[in-house]
Write a protein that holds these residues in place. Structure first.
Motif, PDB file in Angstrom:
ATOM      1  N   PRO A 422      17.279 115.293 -37.342  1.00 30.22           N
ATOM      2  CA  PRO A 422      16.765 115.118 -36.112  1.00 30.22           C
ATOM      3  C   PRO A 422      18.460 113.811 -36.106  1.00 30.22           C
ATOM      4  O   PRO A 422      18.620 114.118 -34.862  1.00 30.22           O
ATOM      5  N   GLY A 423      18.657 113.090 -36.941  1.00 31.25           N
ATOM      6  CA  GLY A 423      19.884 112.530 -37.161  1.00 31.25           C
ATOM      7  C   GLY A 423      20.906 113.584 -37.001  1.00 31.25           C
ATOM      8  O   GLY A 423      21.892 113.338 -35.853  1.00 31.25           O
ATOM      9  N   GLY A 424      20.925 114.550 -38.107  1.00 28.77           N
ATOM     10  CA  GLY A 424      22.416 115.671 -37.468  1.00 28.77           C
ATOM     11  C   GLY A 424      22.292 116.027 -36.116  1.00 28.77           C
ATOM     12  O   GLY A 424      23.239 116.227 -35.316  1.00 28.77           O
ATOM     13  N   TYR A 425      20.870 116.671 -35.515  1.00 27.19           N
ATOM     14  CA  TYR A 425      20.896 117.424 -33.798  1.00 27.19           C
ATOM     15  C   TYR A 425      21.444 116.455 -32.971  1.00 27.19           C
ATOM     16  O   TYR A 425      22.149 116.500 -32.657  1.00 27.19           O
ATOM     17  N   LEU A 426      21.108 114.668 -33.584  1.00 28.00           N
ATOM     18  CA  LEU A 426      20.981 114.240 -32.472  1.00 28.00           C
ATOM     19  C   LEU A 426      23.390 113.620 -32.623  1.00 28.00           C
ATOM     20  O   LEU A 426      23.935 113.634 -31.344  1.00 28.00           O
ATOM     21  N   ARG A 427      24.110 113.343 -33.030  1.00 25.81           N
ATOM     22  CA  ARG A 427      25.405 113.381 -33.285  1.00 25.81           C
ATOM     23  C   ARG A 427      25.220 114.643 -32.812  1.00 25.81           C
ATOM     24  O   ARG A 427      26.906 114.239 -31.816  1.00 25.81           O
ATOM     25  N   GLY A 428      25.134 116.004 -33.089  1.00 27.39           N
ATOM     26  CA  GLY A 428      25.215 116.967 -32.756  1.00 27.39           C
ATOM     27  C   GLY A 428      25.534 116.704 -31.069  1.00 27.39           C
ATOM     28  O   GLY A 428      26.636 116.947 -30.509  1.00 27.39           O
ATOM     29  N   MET A 429      24.444 116.140 -30.667  1.00 25.15           N
ATOM     30  CA  MET A 429      24.310 116.361 -28.893  1.00 25.15           C
ATOM     31  C   MET A 429      25.613 115.059 -28.756  1.00 25.15           C
ATOM     32  O   MET A 429      26.369 115.168 -27.585  1.00 25.15           O
ATOM     33  N   VAL A 430      26.296 113.996 -29.472  1.00 24.96           N
ATOM     34  CA  VAL A 430      27.520 112.817 -29.435  1.00 24.96           C
ATOM     35  C   VAL A 430      28.455 113.543 -29.176  1.00 24.96           C
ATOM     36  O   VAL A 430      28.993 113.545 -28.392  1.00 24.96           O
ATOM     37  N   GLU A 431      28.498 114.699 -29.990  1.00 22.11           N
ATOM     38  CA  GLU A 431      30.067 115.689 -29.545  1.00 22.11           C
ATOM     39  C   GLU A 431      29.504 116.457 -28.921  1.00 22.11           C
ATOM     40  O   GLU A 431      31.239 116.986 -28.350  1.00 22.11           O
ATOM     41  N   LYS A 432      28.704 117.186 -28.641  1.00 24.43           N
ATOM     42  CA  LYS A 432      28.967 117.818 -27.207  1.00 24.43           C
ATOM     43  C   LYS A 432      28.860 117.092 -26.231  1.00 24.43           C
ATOM     44  O   LYS A 432      29.415 117.724 -24.875  1.00 24.43           O
ATOM     45  N   ALA A 433      28.557 115.992 -25.706  1.00 22.49           N
ATOM     46  CA  ALA A 433      28.357 115.009 -24.813  1.00 22.49           C
ATOM     47  C   ALA A 433      30.208 114.898 -24.738  1.00 22.49           C
ATOM     48  O   ALA A 433      30.619 114.506 -23.658  1.00 22.49           O
ATOM     49  N   GLY A 434      30.671 114.810 -26.045  1.00 21.75           N
ATOM     50  CA  GLY A 434      32.692 113.748 -25.534  1.00 21.75           C
ATOM     51  C   GLY A 434      33.308 114.794 -25.091  1.00 21.75           C
ATOM     52  O   GLY A 434      34.259 115.163 -24.562  1.00 21.75           O
TER      53      GLY A 434
END
Length: 453
Positions: A422-434
């Protein structure tokens, strides 16, 4: 015809036995293998394998997939591969046997085994029903092929048992794979339950809640000690999951009971204060003919005028943080409505994420607005292993409104087994948002569409 002269396995020797009448010379075979249940079964399997046609690659893939489960070691598989390389495709056709008559010297050179190790691994393959021994009258391995490469006569290692057991090994592999997936699913459920228990116990101990929290913490530590450190059967994991679920139910009921008591006490205190203030403020403070002064916390009291509203607005220039969060979330919803032509409201999020909705209702009861969703999401965050740092980073870069919706989606995907980290998936979403590639509304509506289908 090719011959390989190994140490004779069926040599004869002359022994002298003494009886009452003197010495007698007797010749008897020595060095023959002692018949065992495994060797007899291997010979029966070899006969069955002669009646089927199986490609060599299929046979070797099948046995390698289950080799460790049936007791084979890596060195056994190495020897089996060496023997298999000696065979040809036509040897595995129906009515034929893939027999290998390679010498001990050749096999020792190819595998690097000593003679004793070579015999030990060959014996283990035979006892496991993978190969059979076909011995010649003089105990030596030899064989010959015709012009088409078909074996005419051969003595040595018979690989026919592999052909007979391909279906058995494939079925065993399917069962092992199903068992492995079941164990992984049970482990994920145990992890979710374990994190939920830990989060509530830590919250209760930190907040000084009354109740048997020390005893519950000891029970929790006892269950943690029972967690297997290595691979274990699904029956054990199911039993452990039942224990964790029972403890989780007990912890949740105690937690909810204590939080309800706290809420009741707080509400009584607030109502008492408000009633005291109201009674006090309604008493006349001036001349008897002067009107009563009504003090209220409402932004738009019935007797207020426009100027009074302006003054009241000036007294509290900044709204509370919770109201600010609600407004930010509503702004995100409004922005989504403009872009997509449809609103991602609270009801849509909860319907698209039923597992999160169940946990949220257990934690916070009825969620009336986005602010409640933000608070409950923050409480459930530790349960899926997302660190506080990652949560703050997501809020800083996405904003609290988008971060809340993202966390809800990550929680739902993790509990359903779609996301392992979950932590890595959330970080991936943050990167996608950027990068401007994050579209949460598509995910929510996509999950709704999948449920409808």
């Amino acid at each position: 015809m090719k011959k390989f002269n190994d140490a004779p396995q069926g040599a004869t020797e002359t022994r002298q036995f003494q009886n009452g009448r003197g010495l007698q010379n007797t010749s008897q075979p020595t060095g023959w293998r002692k018949a065992t249940t495994g060797l007899v079964a291997a010979e029966q399997l070899a006969q069955a394998g002669e009646r089927v046609s199986v490609p060599k690659s299929k046979a070797f893939v099948a046995v390698k997939r289950v080799g460790a489960h049936i007791g084979l070691k890596a060195s056994d598989i190495m020897l089996l591969d060496t023997l298999g390389a000696f065979t040809q495709a036509q040897d595995w056709e129906e009515g034929r046997r893939p027999i290998v008559w390679a010498s001990n010297a050749y096999l020792m050179e190819q595998t690097g085994f000593s003679l004793s190790a070579l015999k030990r691994h060959a014996r283990r393959l035979a006892e496991a029903g993978i190969v059979a021994f076909k011995d010649s009258p003089n105990g030596k391995r030899w064989g010959r092929r015709d012009a088409d490469g078909v074996i005419i006569e051969a003595y040595g290692f018979d690989l026919s048992p592999l052909s007979a057991r391909v279906e058995e090994f494939e079925q065993l592999h399917s069962e092992l794979q199903a068992e492995r997936e079941l164990c992984q699913r049970l482990k994920r459920q145990i992890t979710v339950s374990r994190r939920m228990i830990r989060a509530q116990i830590e919250t209760a101990l930190t907040g000084g809640f009354s109740g048997p929290w020390t005893h519950l913490a000891d029970m929790f530590e006892g269950l943690l000690d029972k967690l297997p450190r290595r691979h274990t059967a699904s029956e054990v994991l199911e039993r452990l999951l039942g224990w964790f679920k029972d403890l989780q139910s007990r912890v949740e009921s105690t937690f909810l009971k204590e939080t309800e008591v706290v809420e009741v006490v707080d509400n009584l205190a607030i109502e008492t204060v408000e009633l005291t203030e109201k009674t006090h403020n309604m008493n006349p403070t001036g001349v008897i003919n002067e009107p009563h002064i009504l003090i209220t916390k409402q932004l738009n009291p019935v007797t207020s005028k426009s100027s009074e509203n302006e003054n009241a607005a000036g007294v509290v220039p900044n709204p509370p943080p919770e109201e600010q969060i609600d407004r930010e979330l509503e702004e995100w919803v409004a922005e989504t409505r403009k872009k997509r032509g449809a609103a991602v409201d609270l009801q849509t999020v909860m319907q698209a994420c039923p597992e999160f909705a169940s946990w949220a209702h257990n934690m916070g009861g009825y969620l009336k607005d986005w602010g409640d969703l933000y608070r409950v999401a923050g409480q459930l965050r530790p349960m899926i292993g997302i660190s506080e740092h990652a949560w703050h980073v997501a809020q800083d870069r996405l904003g609290k409104q988008v971060a809340t919706a993202a966390l809800v989606l990550v929680f739902e995907k993790h509990t359903s087994g779609e996301v392992a980290s979950p932590g890595g998936y959330l970080r991936g979403m943050v990167e996608k948002a950027g990068a401007g590639e994050l579209h949460l509304e598509r995910s929510f509506y996509g999950r709704l569409s999948g449920q409808a289908a």
